[in-house]
Write a protein that holds these residues in place. Structure first.
Motif, PDB file in Angstrom:
ATOM      1  N   LEU A  50       0.763  -1.148  -0.007  1.00 36.74           N
ATOM      2  CA  LEU A  50      -0.280  -0.027  -0.100  1.00 36.74           C
ATOM      3  C   LEU A  50       0.845   1.335   0.098  1.00 36.74           C
ATOM      4  N   TRP A  51       1.824   1.164   0.813  1.00 35.17           N
ATOM      5  CA  TRP A  51       2.716   2.400   1.013  1.00 35.17           C
ATOM      6  C   TRP A  51       3.673   3.052  -0.418  1.00 35.17           C
ATOM      7  N   LEU A  52       3.649   1.809  -1.301  1.00 31.80           N
ATOM      8  CA  LEU A  52       4.594   1.835  -2.531  1.00 31.80           C
ATOM      9  C   LEU A  52       3.420   2.304  -3.524  1.00 31.80           C
ATOM     10  N   ARG A  53       2.430   2.087  -3.524  1.00 29.96           N
ATOM     11  CA  ARG A  53       1.325   2.625  -4.481  1.00 29.96           C
ATOM     12  C   ARG A  53       1.110   4.050  -4.162  1.00 29.96           C
ATOM     13  N   ALA A  54       1.147   4.515  -2.684  1.00 29.57           N
ATOM     14  CA  ALA A  54       0.849   5.664  -2.432  1.00 29.57           C
ATOM     15  C   ALA A  54       2.102   6.683  -2.641  1.00 29.57           C
ATOM     16  N   GLY A  55       3.179   6.134  -2.620  1.00 31.52           N
ATOM     17  CA  GLY A  55       4.595   6.818  -3.049  1.00 31.52           C
ATOM     18  C   GLY A  55       4.587   7.145  -4.327  1.00 31.52           C
ATOM     19  N   MET A  56       4.073   6.376  -5.180  1.00 38.23           N
ATOM     20  CA  MET A  56       4.143   6.493  -6.538  1.00 38.23           C
ATOM     21  C   MET A  56       3.192   7.409  -6.947  1.00 38.23           C
ATOM     22  N   VAL A  57       1.859   7.495  -6.615  1.00 37.57           N
ATOM     23  CA  VAL A  57       1.015   8.339  -6.798  1.00 37.57           C
ATOM     24  C   VAL A  57       1.463   9.878  -6.346  1.00 37.57           C
ATOM     25  N   GLY A  58       2.034  10.096  -5.253  1.00 39.50           N
ATOM     26  CA  GLY A  58       2.538  11.248  -4.447  1.00 39.50           C
ATOM     27  C   GLY A  58       3.353  11.762  -5.494  1.00 39.50           C
ATOM     28  N   THR A  59       4.506  10.909  -5.963  1.00 41.95           N
ATOM     29  CA  THR A  59       5.570  11.226  -6.726  1.00 41.95           C
ATOM     30  C   THR A  59       5.178  11.823  -8.188  1.00 41.95           C
ATOM     31  N   TRP A  60       4.076  11.148  -8.768  1.00 41.66           N
ATOM     32  CA  TRP A  60       3.620  11.457 -10.065  1.00 41.66           C
ATOM     33  C   TRP A  60       2.852  12.827  -9.848  1.00 41.66           C
ATOM     34  N   SER A  61       1.951  13.025  -8.906  1.00 41.79           N
ATOM     35  CA  SER A  61       1.145  14.158  -8.525  1.00 41.79           C
ATOM     36  C   SER A  61       2.001  15.344  -8.526  1.00 41.79           C
ATOM     37  N   VAL A  62       3.152  15.284  -7.762  1.00 40.85           N
ATOM     38  CA  VAL A  62       4.032  16.322  -7.794  1.00 40.85           C
ATOM     39  C   VAL A  62       4.783  16.657  -9.259  1.00 40.85           C
ATOM     40  N   CYS A  63       4.936  15.801  -9.948  1.00 41.13           N
ATOM     41  CA  CYS A  63       5.627  16.101 -11.426  1.00 41.13           C
ATOM     42  C   CYS A  63       4.642  16.569 -12.078  1.00 41.13           C
ATOM     43  N   THR A  64       3.196  16.546 -12.064  1.00 38.01           N
ATOM     44  CA  THR A  64       2.345  17.005 -12.958  1.00 38.01           C
ATOM     45  C   THR A  64       2.414  18.583 -12.994  1.00 38.01           C
ATOM     46  N   VAL A  65       3.049  19.143 -11.968  1.00 37.21           N
ATOM     47  CA  VAL A  65       3.286  20.482 -12.119  1.00 37.21           C
ATOM     48  C   VAL A  65       4.226  21.088 -12.896  1.00 37.21           C
ATOM     49  N   ALA A  66       4.807  20.062 -13.628  1.00 38.23           N
ATOM     50  CA  ALA A  66       5.836  20.403 -14.937  1.00 38.23           C
ATOM     51  C   ALA A  66       5.106  20.882 -15.932  1.00 38.23           C
ATOM     52  N   ALA A  67       3.919  20.456 -16.068  1.00 35.89           N
ATOM     53  CA  ALA A  67       3.042  21.024 -17.354  1.00 35.89           C
ATOM     54  C   ALA A  67       2.788  22.626 -17.150  1.00 35.89           C
ATOM     55  N   GLY A  68       3.055  23.111 -16.121  1.00 36.73           N
ATOM     56  CA  GLY A  68       2.992  24.822 -16.241  1.00 36.73           C
ATOM     57  C   GLY A  68       4.134  25.393 -15.536  1.00 36.73           C
ATOM     58  N   MET A  69       5.219  24.538 -15.358  1.00 30.27           N
ATOM     59  CA  MET A  69       6.515  25.248 -14.687  1.00 30.27           C
ATOM     60  C   MET A  69       7.099  26.257 -15.668  1.00 30.27           C
ATOM     61  N   ILE A  70       7.306  25.677 -16.747  1.00 30.13           N
ATOM     62  CA  ILE A  70       7.819  26.722 -17.851  1.00 30.13           C
ATOM     63  C   ILE A  70       7.171  27.885 -18.162  1.00 30.13           C
ATOM     64  N   GLY A  71       5.584  27.898 -18.212  1.00 28.50           N
ATOM     65  CA  GLY A  71       4.580  28.731 -18.401  1.00 28.50           C
ATOM     66  C   GLY A  71       4.734  29.750 -17.273  1.00 28.50           C
ATOM     67  N   PHE A  72       4.980  29.065 -15.981  1.00 28.07           N
ATOM     68  CA  PHE A  72       5.159  29.964 -14.890  1.00 28.07           C
ATOM     69  C   PHE A  72       6.164  30.958 -14.809  1.00 28.07           C
ATOM     70  N   GLN A  73       7.517  30.543 -15.385  1.00 29.32           N
ATOM     71  CA  GLN A  73       8.795  30.975 -15.386  1.00 29.32           C
ATOM     72  C   GLN A  73       8.642  32.181 -16.531  1.00 29.32           C
ATOM     73  N   ARG A  74       7.686  31.936 -17.419  1.00 27.53           N
ATOM     74  CA  ARG A  74       7.362  32.954 -18.696  1.00 27.53           C
ATOM     75  C   ARG A  74       6.599  34.167 -17.721  1.00 27.53           C
ATOM     76  N   PHE A  75       5.826  33.646 -17.149  1.00 28.40           N
ATOM     77  CA  PHE A  75       4.980  34.741 -16.193  1.00 28.40           C
ATOM     78  C   PHE A  75       5.771  35.420 -15.055  1.00 28.40           C
ATOM     79  N   GLN A  76       6.724  34.820 -14.580  1.00 24.99           N
ATOM     80  CA  GLN A  76       7.705  35.280 -13.673  1.00 24.99           C
ATOM     81  C   GLN A  76       8.713  36.482 -14.228  1.00 24.99           C
ATOM     82  N   GLY A  77       8.677  36.282 -15.604  1.00 27.39           N
ATOM     83  CA  GLY A  77       9.827  36.894 -16.395  1.00 27.39           C
ATOM     84  C   GLY A  77      11.202  36.296 -16.513  1.00 27.39           C
TER      85      GLY A  77
END
Length: 249
Positions: A50-77
């Motif tokens: 159970l803990w391994l599944r939770a760890g993988m879901v948590g890891t990928w959930s954080v990775c999804t912010v990569a979708a907007g990271m470059i765009g956020f850098q553009r917003f920050q200038g």
């Protein structure tokens, strides 16, 4: 070494953002709690990962912010400073994206600690194979999020779509297993994701020929996704530097 210094720099900034920390904690512990509740109702044995599944879901959930990271850098200038350098875009932007995948690895010890608190001590058939599987899972998430970030930089609404990326990859990668009713052709297609063999290594912890096959498949797919991400970043950089059809400020 310069790449590692850039990764450490972005990782420190990433870790100071309370949103990312809360996302990692809530996504990991919520999945762990749901599994523990289901296991209590069904009488599942303590050996369930159970803990391994939770760890993988948590890891990928954080990775999804990569979708907007470059765009956020553009917003920050700051995107213009990352792109307008002698180095290639992939070399300057990869540490930025890698900070999300690296920070997400904290989901594994968090899930293990949470599981122990509720009386299910984390266990593994082979801690060495498990460590290899977690490393490959990190590499897989990095390769996928690199391509996602390169593609989503083309849309100003990337941050809006981040939440839509978590569930499909978790289900297709087999974190919670593949239902028997799913056609075999669909199951085969899931191996286009580098996370699929990595998930099998983490959960099943195979040995011998099976382990070697899964490792080679995972590394090969990561290289393909990485090459696609590099091409996409190069195209985006060309649009920004040459044609002027992609804004960076």
């Amino acid at each position: 070494m310069p790449w590692l210094r850039m990764l450490v720099f972005h990782l420190r900034l990433f870790g100071k953002n309370t949103y990312f920390s809360q996302l990692m904690v809530t996504s990991t512990l919520s999945i762990l709690a749901l599994q523990l509740l289901a296991a209590h109702g069904n009488g599942a044995p303590d050996g369930e990962p159970l803990w391994l599944r939770a760890g993988m879901v948590g890891t990928w959930s954080v990775c999804t912010v990569a979708a907007g990271m470059i765009g956020f850098q553009r917003f920050q200038g700051t995107l213009v400073h990352l792109l307008m350098t002698p180095s290639s875009p992939s070399r300057t932007l990869l540490p930025l994206v890698a900070s999300a995948a690296t920070f997400g690895l904290l989901a594994f010890p968090l899930a293990g600690l949470g599981s122990a608190v509720f009386g299910r001590v984390p266990s593994a058939g082979s801690w060495t194979v498990l460590a290899l599987g977690v490393l490959l899972f990190w590499l897989s998430c990095l390769s996928i999020s690199s391509l996602v970030s390169a593609v989503f930089v083309l849309t100003p609404n990337a941050i809006t779509y981040e939440g839509l990326l978590t569930v499909p990859l978790v289900l297709l990668s087999g974190v919670f297993g593949i239902p028997a009713a799913v056609p075999s052709a669909v199951v085969t297609l899931t191996y286009a994701l580098p996370t699929t063999p990595a998930v099998r290594i983490v959960l099943d912890q195979p040995t011998g020929t099976e382990l070697a096959t899964l490792v080679l498949a995972c590394v090969g797919l990561c290289l393909l996704w990485g090459a696609a991400a590099r091409w996409a970043l190069s195209r985006a950089a060309r649009r920004a530097r040459v044609t002027g059809t992609l804004e960076v400020v």
